[in-house]
Every structure is written in structure tokens, then in C-alpha cells.
Design a protein around this motif. Structure first.
Motif, short mmCIF file in Angstrom:
data_model
loop_
_atom_site.label_atom_id
_atom_site.label_comp_id
_atom_site.label_asym_id
_atom_site.label_seq_id
_atom_site.Cartn_x
_atom_site.Cartn_y
_atom_site.Cartn_z
N LYS A 1 17.73 102.18 37.80
CA LYS A 1 18.40 103.47 37.98
C LYS A 1 19.85 103.28 38.42
O LYS A 1 20.74 104.00 37.98
N LEU A 2 20.09 102.31 39.31
CA LEU A 2 21.41 102.20 39.93
C LEU A 2 22.16 100.94 39.50
O LEU A 2 23.26 100.69 39.96
N ARG A 3 21.53 100.13 38.67
CA ARG A 3 22.11 98.87 38.21
C ARG A 3 22.49 97.96 39.37
O ARG A 3 23.48 97.23 39.33
N THR A 4 21.68 98.01 40.44
CA THR A 4 21.89 97.12 41.57
C THR A 4 21.35 95.74 41.22
O THR A 4 20.26 95.64 40.66
N SER A 5 22.09 94.71 41.60
CA SER A 5 21.62 93.35 41.31
C SER A 5 20.33 93.09 42.07
O SER A 5 20.20 93.42 43.24
N GLU A 6 19.36 92.52 41.35
CA GLU A 6 18.06 92.28 41.97
C GLU A 6 18.14 91.18 43.02
O GLU A 6 17.24 91.08 43.86
N VAL A 7 19.19 90.38 42.99
CA VAL A 7 19.27 89.25 43.91
C VAL A 7 19.25 89.73 45.36
O VAL A 7 18.45 89.27 46.18
N PHE A 8 20.12 90.70 45.68
CA PHE A 8 20.22 91.13 47.07
C PHE A 8 19.03 91.98 47.48
O PHE A 8 18.52 91.83 48.59
N THR A 9 18.61 92.88 46.59
CA THR A 9 17.50 93.76 46.99
C THR A 9 16.22 92.95 47.22
O THR A 9 15.50 93.23 48.17
N THR A 10 15.98 91.94 46.38
CA THR A 10 14.74 91.20 46.59
C THR A 10 14.81 90.36 47.87
O THR A 10 13.79 90.18 48.53
N ILE A 11 16.00 89.86 48.22
CA ILE A 11 16.11 89.14 49.50
C ILE A 11 15.74 90.07 50.64
O ILE A 11 14.98 89.71 51.55
N MET A 12 16.27 91.29 50.59
CA MET A 12 15.95 92.24 51.66
C MET A 12 14.46 92.55 51.67
O MET A 12 13.84 92.61 52.73
N MET A 13 13.88 92.72 50.49
CA MET A 13 12.45 93.02 50.43
C MET A 13 11.62 91.87 50.99
O MET A 13 10.57 92.09 51.58
N ASN A 14 12.10 90.63 50.84
CA ASN A 14 11.40 89.50 51.43
C ASN A 14 11.26 89.65 52.93
O ASN A 14 10.19 89.47 53.49
N TYR A 15 12.39 90.00 53.58
CA TYR A 15 12.33 90.10 55.04
C TYR A 15 11.52 91.32 55.46
O TYR A 15 10.80 91.26 56.47
N ILE A 16 11.64 92.40 54.70
CA ILE A 16 10.82 93.58 55.04
C ILE A 16 9.35 93.22 54.91
O ILE A 16 8.52 93.61 55.74
N ALA A 17 9.01 92.43 53.88
CA ALA A 17 7.62 92.00 53.70
C ALA A 17 7.16 91.18 54.89
O ALA A 17 6.08 91.40 55.43
N LEU A 18 8.01 90.24 55.31
CA LEU A 18 7.64 89.35 56.41
C LEU A 18 7.18 90.14 57.63
O LEU A 18 6.13 89.89 58.20
N TRP A 19 7.98 91.15 58.01
CA TRP A 19 7.66 91.88 59.25
C TRP A 19 6.61 92.95 59.02
O TRP A 19 5.78 93.18 59.91
#
Lengths: 317, 360
Positions: free
Chosen positions: B139-157
Motif C-alpha cells: 500500500k505504501l511502498r515501504t521497504s520491507e527491510v526496515f519493517t521486518t526488522i521492527m516486526m522481529n523485535y515486536i515478535a521477541l517481546w
């Protein structure tokens, strides 16, 4: 609540310092159009170098070893990031993959060497930088208590570096050239800028800062090399998005991350915070969720260089 | 030779030669390191290979270790083929594993139903975790690199929080143990491999690889996905729905990562460890890279990784050489195989020059 902030502040500054310096490293990379996932690894290498210097030299040199240790950690970080520069610029490897290779090499090589040298996977640093009070400035009401009691001198060194980095990108030709390479390397090339050289310089410079960040982690709060810097290198890539690729805004973004991290560490220990009954996981997740929303709203982070993460091939256009 | 070529997924011979060369370079670099640190490389490698192939149990262990490598490798390779780099594999794997473990602890079903349920839960978990980055990319053409890194940390906690809430155990750092009926461990396989914990996960990994191969080589959907990855504009011109495909690429890659999580946490372990992301995120990418995204390549390089890690424990126990050496070798291999294209071009031009000179 006020007490809480006063208690948390020195710790928040402590956590902020390495995040900030590594974010500046990420900023320099990003301005040059390079995404460097390998910052985490470079930080680990820096922390390893710093711990090693302390391990061998502290008994002979005393506290002057601290300064040497910090500088060496930066230099080693810069040298190590040359590997990344070679793979990205010379071999034309995708930035992410190059970064992953650098990370794996950093983690395994440092742990291997640590095991060879000390026999275990960690290097203890007996003496680090100690917290100091500034006699004169700590008497200023409010600000003195917040900023000038129980602080590490490194915090102010990093603040100074922030100003320098901001100056480089705002005022100097060197900074503008790096920015040009990130915005559009082919236009920069046609203006006679040696794009490969500038990209390489930006990588090495950021490697220097990231390595030093690793050293700061060891010498301030971690006091032990364990082969990890708790993901600060990755965090830095996120901080610069929240900080909109501007050195001063990054300062605040890093401080926010540092503060939240402190709250997470204090959540179950501190009286006031434990009364709130917010789980520590909430504090840890908060910055990422906020950044995710910020990225969503700004459609991919404001002010990101146009050619970010693209492999530069000379004369392609 | 033709069959050989087909087996290695249409790669030309230079590619295979380069892969072998990079492995040699990795070992060579490690030898220099060993000599500098005062070890004998010959002894090191001898014990490494001896440890990996000493008995039938170690063979089973190789398969056991290779299992998560294969599936995460598929997840990364799927992303690569579709033109995305999925850095979020470890987070997706973690959430998928959490969903699977949750199904394994909370449900009580006969084994024949329970195992598929657990695995499907894993896949759903991984897919769910990649939907946000996929949506932002779509939808927003955001690079998956940064969003998936953030999702990794959100997953961890998040996993830590919800695991302690929903499936607590007496240990702070671990979840409750799954029911036996959900476990992929299989006494038949264990007995076959001399007591190794090799489990049904390996068979699932092989099945997943076969499906992966058929999908990309024989189906229209796979062909379209590959086209999107190869050239976005050409795919668009050919009438392929690129937005939908780039959305699905991350989601399916995440689903594979989730499957890896289910297989890892219900087979290799039987509960989920809290506070640490599974260490397969980057390894998956390196496997895909070494295997050139091909089915056979992924299995071979996973077996190679598995062999190295089994040999490493033996080497550190008998020759007293730190087992991180193996990771140094792998890291060097990755460093150089990432540069494969560069070397391949050079090698090709050298060979062509040589041929031309011979003709004239």
C-alpha cells in the motif's frame, strides 16, 4: 513521578549514548545511499577490540588505557567495515546480503578469538569508565540534577560528535557530496564526484563511529564482552527513520529509545513503575510500534535518500 | 551433463564451480586463522569431518540440524525469487513457533490430526506476522527491510508476554511443554538413526522443497511470481498483477518461516525459549544464497551447514578448537558467494578469452 524521572535519567543517558553514536553511523551510511545491516556486527567487533585493549593494557597503563581502548575500538570498527565497503562497492553485492555476511563474520570471528585468548566466550573488563559528578554544573537547579550528576563523560563526547556530524552534512562540501551520492549517484557522477570513493568513505566513517559505540557499550554499562550488543546496530537503522534522517532529530529519537529501554529495565524493580503494572514487554515494544506507525504515515520515512540501498554501477546511466 | 545441469536448477557450470571455489576459500581463510592461533588446520578439519560422519547417530544429527535450515532457506529463497529480501524470517519463525506450541499445549487431539494442526498453526502465525510488512509494502511502498526488522523485535517481546500469559511453565525463560501427540519426534526414525532426535520435520522439509520446486517450475502462479522478481516492469507489461504478487511474496515467505518455527519448536525442542529469537533468520538467507534459490541447492547447502555444525561440536570436544571456527568458515563462504556474480563474470571472461586465443 518526578522522582522517577530523576532516577531514570542517568540510566537513560547511559543507554542513549551508544544508540546515538550508532545511529549517527547509520545516518552517514544512509546519506551515502548505503543500508548497512552490518552495523551490529561492526559494533560487536568494536566492543571486542575495546575489551581486548582493556584486558591486556589496563594493568600497565591504568586509566589512560580507557582512551586508547575507545580509539582502538573505533579504528578497528572502521577497518572491519572496509570489508563491507569492498563487498558492496567492488563486488557489487546487494547491501543487505553484504551486511548479513559482515554480521556473521563479526559474531563468529570475535567469539572464536575470545575463546582462543581467554578460554571462554567472554572477556571481562574489570574497570570501565566511571560515573562522575560535575562540581560546578551539578549545582544548577533541575538541569544540574538531570544532566550533570552521575554521568559518563562519553555521553558528552557523543553529543559533540552529533554536532560535528550535523555540521558536516549541513555546511561542508564533503557532507553535501556524500548526500549527492545517496540521492542520485549518477547525477553526482556527472558532476565529477568520485561516487565509489565517497560511498567508501561514508562506510568507513560510519564503521569508525559504530566501532566506538561498541567500545562505549563495553566501557560503560556492559563491562563484559559476550559477543553481543543487544541489537543496537539494528535499532540504529530504525532510529534514523524516526529521526527523519536529521542528526538533531535523531538525537531525540535515540533519547526516546534509551528512555524507554530504561523504563523496561526498571519496570519490575522501581516502586512507582511497578504500581502502574505495565509489563516490561510493553516498554520494549513501544518504540518499534511507534516507528512502524510513523513509517506508515510518512509513507516510508521522510527524507530518505532516493537511491537508498541500490547498488551503484559506474556509468550505468 | 544435461541431467546434472537440470538438477542444479538450470545453473550454468560456472556457478557450481564458483560455489565449490568459495567453499575452498572459506576453509583456506579458516586455515590461516587456525595457524595464526597456533592450531593445526589438518587436525581441525580431520576431526570436523570425522565428527560429522563418525556413526549413524551423527548422520541423523546432520539431518536434524539441516531441517530448520532447509525450511528457512526455502522461505528466504521464495522471497529472493519474488524480489523481496525477508529479514523478518526469525520473527516470523518465532511467532509461527509460538502459535504451533500453543496449539500443541492447549489442544488434545490424536496424533494424526494434531501434527497437521500444529503445523498449520505455525504457518498461520508466520503469515500473520508478515502481513503488516507486506501490507505496508503493497500500500505504501515501504521497504520491507526496515519493517521486518521492527516486526522481529515486536515478535521477541510479544511472544514473551503472551507465552507467560497463556502457556506458562515453572521456568521464566521457557513456555510449557507440548503434548506428546503434537511432537514431531518419532521413535521409528530415532531408532533408525541410532537414537538421534531426527524427526518428522525432516520429511516435512523435503515435502516442502518438492512443493517449492513444482510451484516455481510447473505452475502459472509460480511463473508469475518469478517474473515479478526478475523484472517488475516486464511483468507489469505482461499483465501480471504485480501489487498482489509482491504482497503475497512476503506473506508466503512468512508462512514458510512459520512452518520452520513449528517444525523447530515442536521437533527439535518441545517448548519455546523466551527472550531469544531463533538463530535461523540470517542463516536462511545464506542457505538460499549458497543454494542459488534452487530446490536441490537449498537441500545440499542445508546438509552442508548441518554437517558443519555436527562436526563442530565433536571438534571442540576432542581437538579443543572453539566451535565458532565453523561459523567463521561459513561466514567467509557467504562473503565470497555473495560476490559470486562478480567472480562469475570474471571467470567467464577469462575462459572466453582463453577459448578465443585457442581458436586463433
Amino acid at each position: 513521578m518526578i522522582d522517577l524521572i530523576f532516577q531514570a535519567f542517568p540510566y537513560a543517558l547511559t543507554f542513549t549514548t551508544p544508540i546515538l553514536i550508532c545511529s549517527l553511523a547509520a545516518l552517514i551510511n544512509t546519506k551515502g545511499g548505503v543500508i548497512n545491516i552490518g552495523l551490529e556486527g561492526i559494533m560487536v567487533v568494536g566492543s571486542f577490540a575495546s575489551a581486548l585493549v582493556m584486558y591486556f593494557l589496563y594493568s600497565q597503563l591504568g586509566s589512560s588505557a580507557l582512551i586508547i581502548s575507545l580509539i582502538i575500538s573505533g579504528v578497528v570498527g572502521g577497518l572491519f567495515s572496509l570489508l563491507f565497503a569492498v563487498s558492496v562497492i567492488k563486488f557489487k553485492v546487494d547491501h543487505i546480503i553484504g551486511g548479513i555476511a559482515i554480521n556473521m563474520l563479526a559474531f563468529s570471528l570475535t567469539l572464536f578469538l575470545a575463546r582462543v585468548i581467554t578460554g571462554k566466550g567472554l572477556i571481562r573488563v574489570d574497570k570501565g569508565i566511571s560515573r562522575i559528578d560535575n562540581e560546578l554544573l551539578s549545582n544548577i537547579p533541575l538541569i544540574g540534577d538531570l544532566f550533570f550528576t552521575k554521568f559518563y563523560i562519553t555521553t558528552y563526547v557523543v553529543l559533540f560528535i552529533t554536532i560535528i556530524v550535523a555540521f558536516i552534512f549541513n555546511k561542508t562540501r564533503f557532507g553535501k557530496n556524500i548526500t549527492a551520492c545517496g540521492e542520485n549517484p549518477y547525477s553526482a557522477e556527472s558532476c565529477g564526484i568520485n561516487v565509489s570513493l565517497y560511498k567508501c568513505l561514508s562506510i568507513v566513517l560510519s564503521g569508525f563511529l559504530a566501532g566506538m559505540g561498541g567500545g562505549i557499550v563495553i566501557l560503560t554499562y556492559q563491562r563484559e564482552f559476550t559477543g553481543s550488543v543487544q541489537g543496537i546496530g539494528f535499532l540504529a537503522l530504525i532510529t534514523i527513520i524516526l529521526g527523519k534522517h536529521n542528526a538533531y532529530k535523531i538525537l531525540f529519537a535515540s533519547f526516546f529509545f534509551g528512555f524507554v529501554r530504561t523504563f523496561a529495565a526498571m519496570a519490575s524493580v522501581n516502586e512507582v513503575l511497578s504500581q502502574l503494572q505495565i509489563p516490561m514487554e510493553f516498554y520494549n515494544v513501544l518504540p518499534y510500534v511507534l516507528t512502524l506507525i510513523a513509517v506508515g504515515i510518512s509513507k516510508g520515512g521522510e527524507n530518505a535518500p532516493q537511491y537508498l540501498g541500490e547498488v551503484y554501477i559506474k556509468g550505468k546511466r | 551433463m544435461d541431467i546434472m545441469k537440470k538438477l542444479i536448477n538450470n545453473e550454468n557450470i560456472y556457478d557450481v564451480a564458483i560455489k565449490i571455489l568459495t567453499i575452498l576459500v572459506g576453509f583456506l581463510f579458516a586455515s590461516v586463522l587456525l595457524i595464526l592461533c597456533g592450531y593445526n588446520p589438518v587436525v581441525a578439519y580431520a576431526t570436523l569431518f570425522k565428527g560429522a560422519f563418525s556413526n549413524i547417530k551423527s548422520i541423523g544429527d546432520i539431518l536434524l540440524r539441516a531441517t530448520p535450515f532447509i525450511i528457512t532457506g526455502l522461505a528466504a529463497a521464495y522471497g529472493f525469487k519474488a524480489g523481496v529480501i525477508n529479514i523478518g524470517i526469525s520473527g516470523q519463525m518465532y511467532v509461527g513457533g509460538f502459535f504451533a506450541v500453543m496449539a500443541g499445549v492447549l489442544l488434545d487431539l490424536p496424533q494424526v490430526i494434531h501434527i497437521p494442526v500444529v503445523l498449520i498453526c505455525g504457518i498461520i502465525g508466520g503469515m500473520a506476522w508478515s502481513i503488516i510488512p507486506a501490507f505496508m509494502k503493497y500500500k505504501l511502498r515501504t521497504s520491507e527491510v526496515f519493517t521486518t526488522i521492527m516486526m522481529n523485535y515486536i515478535a521477541l517481546w510479544s511472544v514473551q508476554y503472551f507465552s507467560r500469559l497463556i502457556i506458562p511453565s515453572q521456568y521464566e525463560t521457557r513456555s510449557a511443554v507440548i503434548n506428546d501427540s503434537a511432537s514431531l519426534r518419532n521413535p521409528l526414525l530415532s531408532n533408525l538413526f541410532g537414537g538421534s532426535y531426527v524427526n518428522l520435520g525432516f520429511i516435512i522439509a523435503i515435502i516442502a522443497t518438492i512443493i517449492y520446486y513444482i510451484y516455481f517450475e510447473k505452475t502459472k502462479a509460480g511463473y508469475e511470481m518469478k517474473a515479478v522478481g526478475l523484472n517488475l516492469n516486464a511483468a507489469k507489461y505482461a499483465g501480471i498483477n504485480i501489487k498482489f504478487n509482491s504482497f503475497m511474496s512476503l506473506v508466503i515467505s512468512g508462512g514458510l518461516a512459520g512452518l520452520a518455527g513449528g517444525v523447530f519448536y515442536c521437533g527439535y525442542t518441545n517448548n519455546i525459549e523466551l527472550g531469544v529469537l531463533p538463530p535461523y533468520g540470517f542463516e536462511g538467507i545464506t542457505i538460499a544464497l549458497m543454494g542459488s534459490n534452487g530446490a536441490i541447492g537449498i537441500i545440499l547447502s542445508s546438509l552442508f551447514f548441518g554437517m558443519m555444525s555436527v562436526g563442530a561440536s565433536f571438534m571442540s570436544a576432542t581437538a579443543k578448537i572453539p566451535n565458532e571456527l565453523v561459523n567463521v568458515i561459513i561466514a567467509m563462504i557467504i562473503y565470497f558467494s555473495a560476490a559470486t556474480i562478480y567472480f562469475k563474470d570474471n571467470l567467464e571472461s577469462i575462459v572466453n578469452n582463453f577459448k578465443r586465443r585457442k581458436e586463433s
